[in-house]
Scaffold this active site. Structure first.
Site, PDB file in Angstrom:
ATOM      1  N   VAL A 247       0.841  -1.309   0.148  1.00 20.10           N
ATOM      2  CA  VAL A 247      -0.110   0.048   0.024  1.00 20.10           C
ATOM      3  C   VAL A 247       0.837   1.140   0.197  1.00 20.10           C
ATOM      4  CG1 VAL A 247      -1.815   1.455   1.253  1.00 20.10           C
ATOM      5  CG2 VAL A 247      -2.108  -1.082   1.039  1.00 20.10           C
ATOM      6  N   GLY A 282      -4.359  -4.812  12.370  1.00 20.86           N
ATOM      7  CA  GLY A 282      -3.776  -5.280  13.711  1.00 20.86           C
ATOM      8  C   GLY A 282      -4.091  -4.218  14.758  1.00 20.86           C
ATOM      9  N   ALA A 331     -11.092 -12.072  23.146  1.00 12.78           N
ATOM     10  CA  ALA A 331     -11.776 -11.782  24.514  1.00 12.78           C
ATOM     11  C   ALA A 331     -11.853 -12.998  25.537  1.00 12.78           C
ATOM     12  CB  ALA A 331     -13.315 -11.667  24.249  1.00 12.78           C
ATOM     13  N   HIS A 455     -27.777 -37.560  15.252  1.00 14.40           N
ATOM     14  CA  HIS A 455     -28.176 -37.325  14.030  1.00 14.40           C
ATOM     15  C   HIS A 455     -29.400 -36.865  13.721  1.00 14.40           C
ATOM     16  CE1 HIS A 455     -27.897 -38.619   9.919  1.00 14.40           C
ATOM     17  NE2 HIS A 455     -29.600 -39.106  10.007  1.00 14.40           N
TER      18      HIS A 455
END
Ligand code: FAD
Ligand code: NAI
Length: 476
Positions: A247, A282, A331, A455
């Site tokens: 970038v 980040g 968290a 199932h």
């Protein structure tokens, strides 16, 4: 004389508020200081996670997924939808309500557990008489003292040099969660967890989304077989992800949006014009305003508080947990550390098993994993067996109409102990829990293969992946 507490927690995010509650449960007199303000300037307990992270992102992921289903998938079920519309104000309002329910829930929990809450910024003032004085700067200023201090001040979004957040055009996670109208063109820098989750939300709502990622590998920390499967699904959905880019200049053009100059993987110059740009490259540990220098609290070169394996800092009776210290910024990792520290203060043996912390990326398909990837096992020279099972062969997945992905299990070649489980597919976030339990109990793949699974359920794919480790799947 200042108010005195056994334990003062600075920060009321998932690390801090959970540490405060656990310490109170253990019989300590506990205070928690948190500075987060809601739109009216009042307290909003829960930190990044509750206010601008886990909870609001999952609320918008859910709303946008409903919209995506109604737009593209209801027809397969014979459901006709006419005049489908989008009320962004209502969607964002619902998200805000979910956040507030969680904020209020923590206030209730503090009352229930008799945790004293201070709204304001906490900073170290002095170490005195075997305790620490903490200045609280809120509506009023006061000094409280604590024998034990738990620092849980979290993290902030990392900014891209030369492209400061204005939360109008160039957005952090905060602005990304309150865009008022669907941007026609949305750019994201960084195809990590936030890039993929936020990119998914706005793509589903109609944005043309382009994600620019610096690394040449997609989701480098994820098992690459799983990452490739996920990438295929995202490509099919129309999420444009450019890998290996560099970038360059980012220009905020006000009402005209944002221009991003970049070099693509072939080294060719490119330009991206978008209405909004989310930077998700980040996060950085947050000690802004904490005054660690007042007591000599050590930080590392990245600004994180230095702790040992038990979350002890360089100062006696000062602990630090969650995003402000090393380790994954999750968290549940912060919560586990909070509980463990409270228990250590009480003389117990609190423990956090870093090998069994699950990761989840809440995209569609969801990506979840625990333990080691195949690449990590190879690099460590560990002999392993692998078993995979595709959701395509799972009855419940077919009934749901959601057959993308697979469960992959890795087990030690000699002992059969499960070393890692990697899932891409429906409800991977829930399926991973069984695998975490299995690994915590050091189960073998045969253990999972021999356990009865309901199932039809998606969890049968986990059982079949375990059978696949021994090359004896029953349904594939
Ligand atoms: P935080 O939650 O950052 O809380 C710190 C608190 O301390 C804040 O309230 C802050 O205001 C307060 N504070 C800071 N300094 C002071 C001071 N000096 N005095 C008083 N108060 C102070 N993780 C997951 O596990 N699952 C997810 O789905 C997930 N989704 C996410 C989505 C997004 C968009 C983002 C940004 C993050 C997400 N995370 C997720 C990561 C998660 O939010 C963090 O790992 C977690 O919030 C860290 O908790 P913490 O308690 O360490 O810090
Ligand atoms: P991230 O670390 O997940 O991803 C950042 C990405 O940006 C990486 O792929 C990196 O290579 C790339 N990058 C870095 N600098 C760049 C640059 N200059 N140009 C282009 N690409 C660049 O960080 P993200 O997405 O910001 O999230 C932060 C953290 O928040 C996560 O690591 C995670 O711990 C937490 N989080 C967790 C979630 C969950 O558990 N579901 C959801 C969202 C966030």
């Amino acid at each position: 004389m200042s108010k005195q507490f056994d334990v003062v927690v600075i920060g009321g995010g998932p690390g801090g508020y959970i540490a405060a509650i656990r310490a109170a449960q253990l019989g300590f007199n506990v205070a928690c200081i948190d500075e987060w303000k809601n739109a009216k300037g009042g307290p909003a307990l829960g930190g990044t996670c509750t206010n601008v992270g886990c909870i609001p992102s999952k609320a918008l992921l859910q709303s946008s997924e409903h919209y995506d289903h109604a737009s593209h998938h209801f027809a397969e079920h014979g459901i006709e939808v006419k005049g489908l519309g989008l009320d962004m104000a209502k969607m964002i309002g619902r998200k805000d309500t979910v956040v507030k329910q969680n904020n209020d829930g923590i206030v209730y929990l503090f009352k229930k557990n008799k945790v004293t809450f201070f709204h304001g910024r906490g900073s170290f003032a002095a170490a005195k008489d075997g305790a620490y004085e903490i200045k609280v700067a809120g509506a009023a200023e006061e000094v409280i003292s604590g024998k034990h201090i738990i620092v849980a001040t979290g993290s902030n979004a990392r900014a891209l040099p030369g492209a400061p957040f204005d939360e109008e055009n160039i957005l952090s996670n905060d602005g990304a969660l309150r865009i008022g109208a669907v941007p026609a063109r949305l750019g994201l820098i960084g195809s990590g967890v936030i890039g993929l989750e936020m990119g998914s939300v706005w793509r589903r709502l109609g944005s043309e989304v382009t994600v620019l990622e610096g690394l040449p590998t997609f989701l480098g920390a994820v098992d690459q077989q799983i990452a490739k499967e996920a990438k295929k699904a995202f490509d099919k959905q129309g999420l444009k992800i450019a890998l290996g880019v560099k970038v360059g200049e980012v220009k905020n053009n006000g009402k005209k949006g944002v221009s991003v100059a970049y070099t693509d993987a072939k080294g060719e110059a490119q330009a991206l014009e978008v209405d909004k740009l989310i930077i998700s490259i980040g996060r950085v540990a947050n000690t802004i305003g904490l005054s660690p220098e007042a007591v000599g609290l050590a930080l590392d070169e990245r600004g994180a508080i230095v702790v040992d394996g038990d979350c002890k800092t360089n100062l006696p009776n000062v602990w630090a947990i969650g995003d402000v210290v090393r380790g994954p910024m999750l968290a549940h990792k912060a919560e586990e550390e909070g509980v463990a520290v409270a228990e250590r203060i009480a003389g117990q043996h609190g423990h956090v098993n870093f090998n069994t912390i699950p990761w989840v990326i809440y995209t569609n398909p969801e990506i979840a994993w625990v333990g080691q990837t195949e690449e990590q096992l190879k690099a460590a020279g560990r002999a392993y067996k692998a078993g995979t099972f595709p959701f395509l062969a799972n009855g419940r997945a077919r009934a749901l109409g959601d057959t993308t992905g697979m469960v992959k299990m890795l087990a030690d070649a000699a002992t059969d102990e499960i070393l890692g489980v990697h899932i891409v597919g429906p409800m991977a976030s829930e399926l991973i829990a069984e695998c975490v339990v299995a690994m915590e109990f050091r189960a073998s793949s045969e253990d999972i293969a021999r356990i009865c699974h309901a199932h039809p359920s998606l969890s049968e794919a986990t059982k079949e992946a375990a059978l696949a480790v021994d090359k004896r799947t029953l349904n594939f």
